[in-house]
Design a protein around this motif. Structure first.
Motif, PDB file in Angstrom:
ATOM      1  N   TYR A   1      53.108  16.315  68.208  1.00  0.00           N
ATOM      2  CA  TYR A   1      52.066  16.814  68.282  1.00  0.00           C
ATOM      3  C   TYR A   1      51.806  17.098  70.051  1.00  0.00           C
ATOM      4  N   TRP A   2      51.521  16.533  69.935  1.00  0.00           N
ATOM      5  CA  TRP A   2      51.579  16.463  71.785  1.00  0.00           C
ATOM      6  C   TRP A   2      50.479  17.877  72.118  1.00  0.00           C
ATOM      7  N   SER A   3      51.646  19.174  71.835  1.00  0.00           N
ATOM      8  CA  SER A   3      51.206  20.018  72.981  1.00  0.00           C
ATOM      9  C   SER A   3      49.933  20.259  72.105  1.00  0.00           C
ATOM     10  N   ARG A   4      49.596  19.671  71.073  1.00  0.00           N
ATOM     11  CA  ARG A   4      48.236  20.059  70.039  1.00  0.00           C
ATOM     12  C   ARG A   4      47.111  19.808  71.211  1.00  0.00           C
ATOM     13  N   TYR A   5      47.020  19.361  71.899  1.00  0.00           N
ATOM     14  CA  TYR A   5      45.877  18.711  72.641  1.00  0.00           C
ATOM     15  C   TYR A   5      45.563  18.925  73.692  1.00  0.00           C
ATOM     16  N   TYR A   6      47.012  19.915  74.442  1.00  0.00           N
ATOM     17  CA  TYR A   6      46.604  20.027  75.693  1.00  0.00           C
ATOM     18  C   TYR A   6      46.062  20.671  76.436  1.00  0.00           C
ATOM     19  N   GLN A   7      45.252  21.692  75.350  1.00  0.00           N
ATOM     20  CA  GLN A   7      43.970  22.887  75.788  1.00  0.00           C
ATOM     21  C   GLN A   7      42.541  22.604  76.677  1.00  0.00           C
ATOM     22  N   GLY A   8      42.595  22.536  77.358  1.00  0.00           N
ATOM     23  CA  GLY A   8      41.420  22.078  78.220  1.00  0.00           C
ATOM     24  C   GLY A   8      41.928  21.376  79.377  1.00  0.00           C
ATOM     25  N   SER A   9      42.872  20.596  79.231  1.00  0.00           N
ATOM     26  CA  SER A   9      43.071  20.005  79.948  1.00  0.00           C
ATOM     27  C   SER A   9      43.649  20.610  81.398  1.00  0.00           C
ATOM     28  N   GLN A  10      43.006  19.804  82.641  1.00  0.00           N
ATOM     29  CA  GLN A  10      42.598  20.057  84.102  1.00  0.00           C
ATOM     30  C   GLN A  10      43.270  19.369  85.153  1.00  0.00           C
ATOM     31  N   GLY A  11      43.923  18.206  84.097  1.00  0.00           N
ATOM     32  CA  GLY A  11      45.745  17.776  85.100  1.00  0.00           C
ATOM     33  C   GLY A  11      46.420  16.733  84.058  1.00  0.00           C
ATOM     34  N   VAL A  12      47.379  16.241  84.745  1.00  0.00           N
ATOM     35  CA  VAL A  12      48.261  15.639  83.553  1.00  0.00           C
ATOM     36  C   VAL A  12      48.498  14.354  84.349  1.00  0.00           C
ATOM     37  N   VAL A  13      48.609  13.262  83.755  1.00  0.00           N
ATOM     38  CA  VAL A  13      48.907  12.121  84.206  1.00  0.00           C
ATOM     39  C   VAL A  13      50.332  11.288  83.453  1.00  0.00           C
ATOM     40  N   PHE A  14      51.632  11.519  83.554  1.00  0.00           N
ATOM     41  CA  PHE A  14      52.491  10.765  82.730  1.00  0.00           C
ATOM     42  C   PHE A  14      53.132   9.575  83.211  1.00  0.00           C
ATOM     43  N   ILE A  15      52.632   8.707  82.461  1.00  0.00           N
ATOM     44  CA  ILE A  15      53.647   7.223  82.532  1.00  0.00           C
ATOM     45  C   ILE A  15      54.548   6.981  81.933  1.00  0.00           C
ATOM     46  N   LEU A  16      55.668   6.470  82.726  1.00  0.00           N
ATOM     47  CA  LEU A  16      57.024   5.874  82.215  1.00  0.00           C
ATOM     48  C   LEU A  16      56.967   4.017  82.665  1.00  0.00           C
ATOM     49  N   ASP A  17      57.797   3.743  81.091  1.00  0.00           N
ATOM     50  CA  ASP A  17      58.550   2.205  81.820  1.00  0.00           C
ATOM     51  C   ASP A  17      59.827   2.366  82.820  1.00  0.00           C
ATOM     52  N   SER A  18      59.592   1.650  84.011  1.00  0.00           N
ATOM     53  CA  SER A  18      60.509   2.554  85.396  1.00  0.00           C
ATOM     54  C   SER A  18      61.823   1.258  84.592  1.00  0.00           C
ATOM     55  N   ALA A  19      61.590   0.307  84.044  1.00  0.00           N
ATOM     56  CA  ALA A  19      62.225  -1.067  83.592  1.00  0.00           C
ATOM     57  C   ALA A  19      62.948  -1.211  82.547  1.00  0.00           C
TER      58      ALA A  19
END
Length: 206
Positions: free
Chosen positions: A94-112
């Motif tokens: 359901y992520w894409s339902r909340y994308y509208q209106g965004s001006q930037g993206v923060v993507f956080i991943l677990d490097s370990a």
């Protein structure tokens, strides 16, 4: 007193008042700009902990985000309204339902994380970078948990995620992060704010 003299005195008073206001009665500073961001990443990547620390909130007993939460993260030159989306399998679809209106993206991943989870994070980042509502936006990619022994370096992440060819022509930043070094995290977000400001200026020139 002649009408001409009265008019001259009136103009002089207005000029004097204007100078007085300029020199002695400066108004409040212009409000900081606000930017709406969406923050995504798999469960366990550390999204909530990082955002809570940025807001000077307690990080005890933090659990996985169910649905989404919104935090206003203050910086000296901007306020970031960050919409954090839960990373569980039942929520990701359901992520894409909340994308509208965004001006930037923060993507956080677990490097370990395990190789399997890292591959899943890679898939989700590729999907986000190519999504019609996000593909033109500035991205901040944080390789989190750099304090753990098994953490991959940012260079390893860049190569494995194929960021150079995939994100060519896009505005993006890749940095390492951990809750033990919040100064570095703040600097990464400051870089994102600069990208957001640049995009604002480009939009204004169109």
């Amino acid at each position: 007193m002649s009408e001409c003299m009265q008019l001259t005195l009136c103009i002089c008073r207005i000029a004097a008042y204007t100078c007085f206001r300029t020199l002695c009665c400066k108004g409040p500073p212009s409000p900081r700009p606000e930017y709406d961001l969406v923050c995504i990443g798999l469960t366990g990547s550390g999204k909530t902990s990082l955002l809570s620390r940025l807001c000077s909130e307690a990080t005890d007993n933090i659990g996985p985000t169910t649905g989404f939460s919104i935090k206003a993260v203050p910086f000296q030159n901007a306020i970031l309204n960050v919409k954090e989306l839960g990373g569980a399998d039942s929520i990701k679809k359901y992520w894409s339902r909340y994308y509208q209106g965004s001006q930037g993206v923060v993507f956080i991943l677990d490097s370990a994380s395990t190789d399997e989870d890292l591959e899943m994070a890679r898939t989700e980042l590729h999907s986000a970078l190519q999504h019609p509502q996000l593909c033109t936006l500035p991205f901040l990619i944080l390789a989190n948990h750099q304090d753990k022994p098994a953490a991959r370096t940012t260079q390893e992440i860049k190569k494995y995620f194929e960021l150079e060819p995939l994100a060519r022509g896009k505005s993006w930043i890749l940095e390492g992060s951990s809750v033990d070094n919040m100064d570095a995290v703040k600097q990464s977000f400051t870089q994102l704010i600069e990208l957001l400001e640049d995009k604002d200026q480009d939009t204004g020139r169109i």
